[in-house]
Design an enzyme around this catalytic site. Structure first.
Site, PDB file in Angstrom:
ATOM      1  CE1 TYR A  56      -3.063  -3.017   0.408  1.00 16.60           C
ATOM      2  CE2 TYR A  56      -3.223  -2.586   2.755  1.00 16.60           C
ATOM      3  CZ  TYR A  56      -3.562  -3.341   1.655  1.00 16.60           C
ATOM      4  OH  TYR A  56      -4.406  -4.422   1.807  1.00 16.60           O
ATOM      5  CG  HIS A 125      -1.241  -8.740  -0.004  1.00 12.26           C
ATOM      6  ND1 HIS A 125      -0.858  -7.422  -0.026  1.00 12.26           N
ATOM      7  CD2 HIS A 125      -2.588  -8.702  -0.093  1.00 12.26           C
ATOM      8  CE1 HIS A 125      -1.911  -6.637  -0.114  1.00 12.26           C
ATOM      9  NE2 HIS A 125      -2.979  -7.390  -0.167  1.00 12.26           N
ATOM     10  N   GLY A 207     -18.234  -3.353  -0.017  1.00  7.31           N
ATOM     11  CA  GLY A 207     -18.199  -3.342  -1.476  1.00  7.31           C
ATOM     12  C   GLY A 207     -17.429  -2.171  -2.040  1.00  7.31           C
ATOM     13  CG  PHE A 210     -21.329   0.376  -5.433  1.00 10.53           C
ATOM     14  CD1 PHE A 210     -20.872   1.210  -6.432  1.00 10.53           C
ATOM     15  CD2 PHE A 210     -22.601  -0.141  -5.551  1.00 10.53           C
ATOM     16  CE1 PHE A 210     -21.667   1.534  -7.523  1.00 10.53           C
ATOM     17  CE2 PHE A 210     -23.406   0.171  -6.633  1.00 10.53           C
ATOM     18  CZ  PHE A 210     -22.933   1.008  -7.623  1.00 10.53           C
TER      19      PHE A 210
END
Length: 329
Positions: A56, A125, A207, A210
Site C-alpha cells: 500500500y 498477501h 463493497g 458502493f
C-alpha cells in the site's frame, strides 16, 4: 467495543477492525493528517485491530500506521502483509513473491517501517503459484520462532492451499473479500475456515464503498480512483449494482440505519469467527461503521437480505481479468 477471537488460540480483537489501505492509496489523493486523526479516533472508540500491507503506497501506508500508533502500540493487534511487489517508480508494475528469502527480507523491512519489534498477524498477501505454499509458510513459521511475528495468515488463498499451509503451521486468519456483493466465500472458503478453526477477516465488507449508497454516478469517483478500472463500477454493471444497493437502502431505512451499517451488520451475523475490516480515511464514516456492531438482525431480517442480495447478485467481476488470476490461489 465488543470483541472476537481469531481462531481458537489466536488474538482477541475488536469486533470490527480498520482496513488502512485506502488512507494511502487507490481511492483518490491521501491526506496523512486526516488519516492519522482517523486512526487515533479508532483507538479511542475501542478498535484494536489495524490492517496494512507493504504494497500500500507502496510502503507509505505502513509508515503512516506506524507513526499513528506510536505510543499506543500496547493492546493493538497489528496486521500487515507481504507478497505483492510493486515498483516504487511505477506502482502499476507488480509481481508476486513467496520465496523464503523474500519472506524474511519483507518482514524485517515492515518492522522498520512500522516502528515495532513484532507483527501480531503476518499475512501472505497473494499466493505465489511458483513457490509451494509449504516453503512460504515454513519461512513464515521461522519468524514466529524468532519472536518477530505472533500469528500467521493468508490472503485470497483457496481452500486446498489453506489446508496445506495449516498443516505446516497453524493459520490464524484468512483474509478474503466478502460482502453482500461478494458472497463467493460461502461456497467453500468459510466452511473450510470453520472446519480448521481459522478466523475469517473480510476485506471490502462495504463493497469498496458502493454498498454505503454514497456513490451514485461513475463521475463521483476521482480521476485517479482505481475503482474506475474495475468491472463492477463500469458500464451497465454500475446501474445494475445501483439497483441492488437501492434494495438495501430501502430495508436500511426501515431498520433506521444506513445501508452501510446494514451491510456490515449482515457480515457480522455470518459467524463468530468473522472480523471485518472496513476501511475509511474519514472520522464520520468510521463512527458510522462502529455503530453497525450494535445492530442485531433477526432470522427474518437475514432471510429478507438473502432475497434482496442473493449470492452472485452483483454484476461484473470484482477485479479486472489479470488481477482475478491472483485470487483464490
Amino acid at each position: 467495543m465488543k470483541t472476537r477471537t481469531l481462531g481458537p488460540t489466536g488474538p482477541q480483537v475488536s469486533i470490527l477492525g480498520l482496513g488502512c489501505m485506502g488512507i494511502s492509496d487507490f481511492y483518490g489523493q491521501p491526506n496523512d493528517t486526516e488519516s492519522q486523526r482517523t486512526i487515533h479516533r479508532a483507538l479511542d472508540l475501542g478498535i484494536t485491530f489495524f490492517d496494512t500491507a507493504d504494497m500500500y503506497g507502496p510502503f507509505t501506508n505502513e509508515e503512516l500506521v506506524g507513526r499513528a500508533l506510536q505510543g499506543r502500540r500496547a493492546g493493538v493487534v497489528l496486521a500487515t502483509k507481504f507478497g505483492i511487489q510493486r515498483d516504487p517508480n511505477d506502482p502499476s508494475k507488480r509481481g508476486i513473491n513467496g520465496r523464503p528469502e523474500y519472506v524474511r527480507a519483507a518482514c524485517e523491512a515492515s518492522l522498520r517501517r512500522l516502528g515495532t519489534d513484532y507483527i501480531d498477524l503476518y499475512y501472505q498477501h497473494r499466493v505465489d503459484p511458483n513457490v509451494p505454499i509449504e516453503e512460504t509458510v515454513g519461512a513464515m513459521s521461522r519468524l514466529v520462532e524468532e519472536g518477530k511475528v505472533r500469528f500467521l495468515g493468508l490472503s485470497e488463498a483457496a481452500p486446498d492451499t489453506l489446508r496445506r499451509a495449516h498443516a505446516v503451521h497453524p493459520i490464524t486468519a484468512l483474509q478474503t473479500e466478502y460482502s453482500l456483493w461478494s458472497r463467493e466465500p460461502e461456497d467453500e472458503i468459510l466452511p473450510t475456515c470453520r472446519e480448521l478453526g481459522v478466523g475469517f477477516v473480510p476485506y471490502s465488507p462495504l463493497g469498496r464503498g458502493f454498498l454505503t449508497g454514497q456513490i451514485q454516478r461513475f463521475e463521483d469517483l476521482a480521476a485517479d480512483d482505481y475503482r474506475r478500472f474495475t468491472p463492477r463500477f463500469q458500464g451497465e454493471n454500475f446501474q445494475k449494482n445501483l439497483d441492488l444497493v437501492a434494495r438495501i437502502k430501502e430495508m436500511a431505512a426501515e431498520k433506521e440505519c444506513t445501508p452501510g451499517q446494514l451491510a456490515l451488520a449482515w457480515v457480522l451475523a455470518q459467524g463468530e469467527n468473522i472480523v471485518p475490516i472496513p476501511g475509511t480515511k474519514r472520522i464520520s464514516y468510521l463512527e458510522e461503521n462502529v455503530q453497525a456492531a450494535d445492530i442485531l438482525l433477526s432470522l427474518e431480517d437475514l432471510a429478507r437480505i438473502d432475497q434482496l442480495a442473493p449470492p452472485h447478485a452483483a454484476a461484473g467481476q470484482r477485479y479486472p481479468d489479470q488481477m482475478m488470476k491472483t485470487v483464490n490461489g
